[in-house]
Design a protein around this motif. Structure first.
Motif, short mmCIF file in Angstrom:
data_model
loop_
_atom_site.label_atom_id
_atom_site.label_comp_id
_atom_site.label_asym_id
_atom_site.label_seq_id
_atom_site.Cartn_x
_atom_site.Cartn_y
_atom_site.Cartn_z
N SER A 29 0.83 -1.21 0.00
CA SER A 29 0.00 0.00 0.00
C SER A 29 0.86 1.26 0.00
O SER A 29 0.44 2.30 -0.51
CB SER A 29 -0.94 0.00 1.21
N SER A 30 2.07 1.17 0.56
CA SER A 30 2.99 2.31 0.51
C SER A 30 3.45 2.57 -0.91
O SER A 30 3.54 3.72 -1.36
CB SER A 30 4.20 2.05 1.42
N ILE A 79 1.04 4.51 -2.96
CA ILE A 79 0.91 5.95 -2.70
C ILE A 79 2.07 6.74 -3.29
O ILE A 79 1.87 7.80 -3.89
CB ILE A 79 0.83 6.20 -1.18
N ARG A 100 4.78 8.46 -8.24
CA ARG A 100 3.51 9.15 -8.04
C ARG A 100 3.74 10.41 -7.21
O ARG A 100 4.33 10.35 -6.12
CB ARG A 100 2.50 8.24 -7.34
N SER A 134 2.81 13.30 -4.68
CA SER A 134 1.94 13.29 -3.50
C SER A 134 2.37 14.41 -2.56
O SER A 134 3.49 14.92 -2.64
CB SER A 134 2.02 11.94 -2.80
N LEU A 162 0.81 12.81 2.86
CA LEU A 162 0.47 11.49 2.36
C LEU A 162 1.71 10.64 2.10
O LEU A 162 1.74 9.45 2.40
CB LEU A 162 -0.36 11.62 1.08
N SER A 173 2.74 7.25 4.28
CA SER A 173 2.96 5.93 3.67
C SER A 173 4.37 5.42 3.93
O SER A 173 4.60 4.22 4.05
CB SER A 173 2.71 6.00 2.16
N ALA A 232 -3.11 0.04 -7.47
CA ALA A 232 -3.24 1.11 -6.47
C ALA A 232 -4.29 0.80 -5.41
O ALA A 232 -4.30 1.43 -4.35
CB ALA A 232 -3.57 2.43 -7.16
#
Length: 392
Positions: free
Chosen positions: A6-7, A10, A155, A157, A161, A165, A220
């Motif tokens: 999940s990190s 992000i 990505r 960010s 956020l 992450s 994602a």
């Protein structure tokens, strides 16, 4: 490990992978500094003892308290992991508190042995279980990828956020607070670095491969823990195999909390090494207290996962990263041939600079991690995603 995909979702595949590898190397370096400090100061049993050498009585109390708090909360974290696993295996037929209670009982029993050699073979089983569970998860993700998912190399960010992450891989290496206690019970403490190399190389490799493959196949939308993104049959298989890891990890954390207090109470008495009624009664009480606190906090604090994040930011950032630099600087200062002074720092300026950078890195992780976790709590309450105490 289960939160790392999940990190990557992000911050992107490439930054995430590089971060995992960098932190693995960084954690290996700080492992070396901790091991060398322990070998030079064999009287050090835990972080509190190390704190006394560095900062006197205040350092002992602060680092001891941090170890206790983090160990108890980490035990609670493993109880919640067991709760998730049992819920997935049974289809969520029971109240979540019951799953936590069911898992807390064997965790208590396995943390009861007074010496770590009694947990050795169980720990081997725990390592094997998470490796096999990871393989099951990767195979399941490969056979059932998320339709139409996209892989993003990098990505963009916000800092909040991104760093929120990043705390997952940062604290994936948060076991250093147990190193002194583990080394103190080794038959050959001088072999501790061999164990540390094995740990860091094995963990970093598993973390990197698992995080990349799960993100590549699930995209994602991958959840944390990642097994929850698998089809039900594969999720049950992975969680079922991973259960011994959650169980033994929780037991080791609870054992660590109890061991610190036990040694503090009986360090200079026969109760520490002999089978006495007083020693065993105190040990049983401490084990029960550590596990009970972990269980109560896990089921009664709606923001418990954030609480773990705050404790990790305040303490694990130092235990794993920052304070290792202080260990080197302390010993180098006292090893100066002409007496106490900065001569060794000047002669070994590269090592001194690296130790200082390590200390600064720990401070940054502490401050930034605490900030993003507190902000996460504020946003969770604002969005209404915080549950109620003792909720099913």
């Amino acid at each position: 490990m289960l939160s790392l995909p999940s990190s990557l979702a992000i911050i992107g595949l490439i930054p995430g992978l590089l971060l995992i590898l960098f932190l693995g190397v960084f954690a290996t370096y700080t492992s070396y500094l901790l091991v060398q400090f322990k070998l030079r100061h064999p009287e050090v049993h835990n972080m509190g003892d190390a704190g006394y050498i560095l900062f006197g009585p205040v350092g002992r109390e602060v680092l001891s308290a941090g170890t206790l708090v983090f160990a108890v909360l980490a035990t609670g974290g493993q109880l919640l992991a067991g709760q998730i696993a049992l819920s997935a295996l049974s289809g969520g037929k029971l109240c979540l508190m019951l799953y936590t209670g069911i898992f807390a009982v064997p965790t208590l029993l396995f943390s009861a042995p007074r010496t770590l050699d009694r947990l050795t073979y169980l720990s081997v089983l725990a390592v094997a279980s998470i490796i096999i569970a990871g393989l099951i998860g990767m195979i399941g993700a490969g056979l059932h990828p998320t339709p139409g998912h996209h892989i993003v190399a990098v990505r963009a960010s916000s800092f909040y956020l991104a760093f929120f992450s990043i705390t997952n891989p940062v604290f994936a290496y948060a076991g250093h607070f147990m190193f002194f206690i583990l080394i103190s019970e080794m038959k050959k403490p001088q072999d501790a670095m061999k164990a540390a190399y094995t740990l860091q190389i094995g963990a970093t490799t598993l973390y990197a491969v698992f995080a990349v493959l799960m993100y590549v196949y699930l995209g994602a939308g991958v959840q944390s823990p990642a097994f929850s993104s698998l089809p039900p049959k594969w999720a049950k298989a992975a969680y079922g195999v991973a259960l011994p890891n959650f169980l033994i990890a929780g037991s080791l954390y609870a054992h660590t909390a109890a061991k610190l207090l036990f040694v503090r109470l009986f360090r200079h008495s026969r109760h520490l090494h002999s089978h006495t009624v007083t020693g065993w009664s105190a040990w049983a009480l401490l084990i029960l207290l550590a596990n009970s606190l972990a269980f109560i906090l896990a089921i009664s604090v709606p923001i418990f996962s954030y609480l773990i994040g705050i404790a990790a930011s305040l303490f694990a950032s130092w235990y794993t990263y920052g304070i290792a630099g202080a260990f080197w600087l302390h010993d180098a200062y006292h090893d100066n041939p002409g007496g106490k002074g900065f001569g060794t720092w000047r002669r070994k300026w590269r090592q001194a600079a690296l130790a200082m950078a390590t200390f600064v890195a720990g401070a940054f992780i502490c401050v930034a991690g605490t900030y993003v976790t507190v902000r996460g709590i504020v946003e969770a309450y604002r969005d209404g995603t915080v549950g109620s105490p003792f909720a099913c």
